[in-house]
Every structure is written in structure tokens, then in C-alpha cells.
Motif scaffolding. Sequence first.
Motif, PDB file in Angstrom:
ATOM      1  N   LEU A  98      17.696  -7.722  22.058  1.00  0.00           N
ATOM      2  CA  LEU A  98      17.692  -7.291  23.451  1.00  0.00           C
ATOM      3  C   LEU A  98      16.416  -7.679  24.179  1.00  0.00           C
ATOM      4  CD1 LEU A  98      19.343  -3.793  22.973  1.00  0.00           C
ATOM      5  CD2 LEU A  98      20.434  -5.987  23.447  1.00  0.00           C
ATOM      6  N   GLU A  99      15.374  -8.050  23.433  1.00  0.00           N
ATOM      7  CA  GLU A  99      14.141  -8.514  24.058  1.00  0.00           C
ATOM      8  C   GLU A  99      14.240  -9.963  24.533  1.00  0.00           C
ATOM      9  OE1 GLU A  99      11.300  -7.908  20.984  1.00  0.00           O
ATOM     10  OE2 GLU A  99      11.238  -5.719  21.223  1.00  0.00           O
ATOM     11  N   ASN A 100      15.267 -10.664  24.073  1.00  0.00           N
ATOM     12  CA  ASN A 100      15.434 -12.073  24.424  1.00  0.00           C
ATOM     13  C   ASN A 100      16.013 -12.179  25.835  1.00  0.00           C
ATOM     14  OD1 ASN A 100      16.205 -14.767  24.700  1.00  0.00           O
ATOM     15  ND2 ASN A 100      16.858 -14.957  22.572  1.00  0.00           N
ATOM     16  N   LYS A 101      15.212 -12.638  26.777  1.00  0.00           N
ATOM     17  CA  LYS A 101      15.623 -12.696  28.179  1.00  0.00           C
ATOM     18  C   LYS A 101      16.612 -13.817  28.460  1.00  0.00           C
ATOM     19  CE  LYS A 101      11.328 -10.571  29.839  1.00  0.00           C
ATOM     20  NZ  LYS A 101      11.989  -9.250  29.979  1.00  0.00           N
ATOM     21  N   ASP A 102      16.819 -14.715  27.493  1.00  0.00           N
ATOM     22  CA  ASP A 102      17.792 -15.788  27.687  1.00  0.00           C
ATOM     23  C   ASP A 102      19.225 -15.316  27.464  1.00  0.00           C
ATOM     24  OD1 ASP A 102      15.819 -17.665  28.239  1.00  0.00           O
ATOM     25  OD2 ASP A 102      15.580 -18.209  26.125  1.00  0.00           O
TER      26      ASP A 102
END
Length: 443
Positions: free
Chosen positions: A101-105
Motif C-alpha cells: 500500500l506504500e507503493n504509489k504506482d
Amino acid sequence: MNNSRRNFIKKTGAATLGAASIPAFSHYLHGSVAPSDQVNVALIGCRNMGFGILQHHLNMPGVNCVGLCDIDKNILEEKAGIVSRDYGQQAKLYGDFRRVLENKDIDAVIVGTPDHWHCLPTIYALQAGKDVYVEKPMANSIEECNRMVKAAQRYSKNFVQVGQQQRSGQHWNQINQLIKDGQIGKLRKTSVWGNFNYGIGQLKKPDTAVPEGVDFDMWLGPAKERSFNPTRFHGSWRMFWDYGGGLVTDWGVHLIDMAFWAKDISTPPKTIMASGGNLSFRDHNHETFDTMSVIFQFEDDYTVTWEHTAGTQTGPWDQNYGLAFVGDLGTIVADRSGFKLIPEWDNDKKAGKTEPMEKQVQGENHAEHVQDFVQCIRNREQPVCTPEIGRAVAVAAHSANIAIRSGAGLLHWDDQQGRFSNSDTANAYVIPKYRAPWELPEV
């Protein structure tokens, strides 16, 4: 017409029985996709149904798998290999969904975990600005369902599609429309049943060491600490209360959903009466009930029943699972292979009270449900199976289990208060007890 029905007709053009359908998403399936319409997805829970749902996503041009997450490194590496081989995509691998969920992509996540892991990833994903496709039942407890609905309403820039894929099936929509058009007269009750061998779990086995590559503490998550047993893990976890609710929350949710949809019901039933227990197969390991009979009563003179006898594969109308929509003029008997309308006989006219009908189809409707989800990501529309719909049927199924587990038998649900009005013992099952350090999210 309810919103989900309206959205389906709008998207597929299936407004009349037998009409040719040209889905609005067909250009995504067969043509090029603009860069602005690329959708990046990640899968949380990779072993079985979750990976199948991911594959339906990847079969649509312009959908990219950028992340895979699982607590079993063996499964994770196997599925990553398939994604690379079959789709030419290299996904980043995770052992902790919070890192996903930290992956902004990532635009959207698929939650394909065991039921006890549906709530936290869904709410956290919404908070992180992701759209969510979460498998059914929506969660493993009533209060988790409540909070997921609240989260979807609070973080309304994003949305949730619950994996009750029959809502996207054309023949289910046709059945729904026939009922609303009065083809079987007044719908008085719907009988639902599902008899499957797997409902008795696996043969009992002793505990073993945790398999290499498995983060079992993470698999347990908010569930209570417990030793490892292969009969409570891959394939059979849903037969244990900490992780699932047995046949009524597995197949039952799919089928009972169709019974609710026929009356546009989006709130749980007021009265639930259930009986049953574990009456056979003592050599198999399961906590959930192998035998159940349930009545859901609604205020508008409508009754839905659920029956299952796990360990058998026969049932009414020579079908091991299905529904019978019973009206004054006729009955529609349906399953995933099609339906038939059987008229009641008019003795005076010496003819059927309505026209007979039969339709045979093939398919599980997972692909159509995923296509609806991806279209909604691109168009920012609400999907056909919202959290409110998922909650109504999940609460009903959990209430049936609670009626037996609590010994109450008969329960009265107060939806405004979020509790049963007649049993404190039953209310003890509404809110799950999370194991530290996990906490039920405040929304």
C-alpha cells in the motif's frame, strides 16, 4: 430499478431477455489502451481465487501487475513465474501487505486472502487512496463488514467491488428482470441450497512444523495464536471459525445474494432462525457446521431459506446447489449453468399460468465482474457490487452461524443499533477480538 441493476444495463446493454450484448468495455478487450487508461494492480493473497481474479485483470489490455503479496514464499515465487511467463510482466514481491500500500504506482489492489484478512487490507487500501476488489464474504465478522462500509463511505474518492460475481452475469440479470417484470407473479419466497463434499474439511491430521517459507504468524494475523495444522491451512481454512464461516459464508453468500437482489434488498434480514450442527464425518477436521437449515424473514412478506448438507453432492431439482424463486404464477430454478421457468398449472384454463422458459449458459462470471471493476477504475463509476450489497448478505450468513453457535436459534437483528435485540450471547459474536498488535480499525 436499483443502482446496481441500472449500472449493469448501462454498461452491457442487456436490457431485454435474449438481446445481443455488446459490452461498453469491449474496446479495452480487443484494442489498444491509451497511456492514461493504464491500470496498475497488486494482488494480496496469491494462492487460489485471488490469482484467478488477477489473471482476469491481466487478460484485459492496459492492466499491469506491479505487485504480488503472500505469506508463503513458495506460492509467491510460483505465481510471479506465471505472471512473467504468461504476461511478460515483472511484479515486485512482498511478504507484508502494508508495504504494498506504500507503493504509489499502484491504482488498485485485489484482496484474495482468507476471510479473516479481508477487513484490514481493504480499509488500509482505501486510506492509501487505492480502489479495492475484495473477495466474498466481505469479511469474517459483522462488525468488520460495518467498518468496511463506513470506510468506503468516508474515503469515497475510491471504491470497493465485492467479489459476488453473479451480479455481473447476464443470465442472472435476465432472471432478475423476469422476476421484476412479473413473469412468475408475486415472488413469495426463494429457496437456496448448496451441498458440497469439501464442506466437511480434510481428514484429521496431527499438528506439524510450519512449512519452510511460510510466515505463519502473519497468516494468523488478527486471529488467535494457534499451532500449525495442515488441515487448517491451504484449502480448508474456511471450515474454522477464526478464518471463515463454512458453506453458508462461501457458496451461501453467492446464492443468497441472488435471492436478496430479486427484491432489491440491501440491508440484512430482521429475523434469522437456524438449526444444525456437526452431525457427521467425525473423522474430518472442521468447526463450521456440516448441516444447516436457515430461514431469513423480511418485513415485506418475503422469506429466503438456506440449506446445506456438507459431504453430499445431491440436492433439490437434481442440483447440488441452486435457487428456486417461487412465485404465484411459476418457479424459476437456477444455477450457474442456466435456468428454467416452470409455470404453475391453471386448472380452469387447462394451461400454464405463465410461459415456460429455459436457458443454458457456461461460465462463472468472474471475467465480467473484473471487467466491470476495471471499467469503473477508468470511468470512476460505482461497481455493480458495492460494500453495502456485500455487507447485507455477509451479515445474514454470519447471523445464521451465530444463531446456532450462541444457542439462540431465533435472532432479531436491529440494523440501526448493529446488534441482536434478543440475545446478549449472540451479540458476543458481532465484534471480533483481534490479537495484538493488530487492532480493528477505527473509521
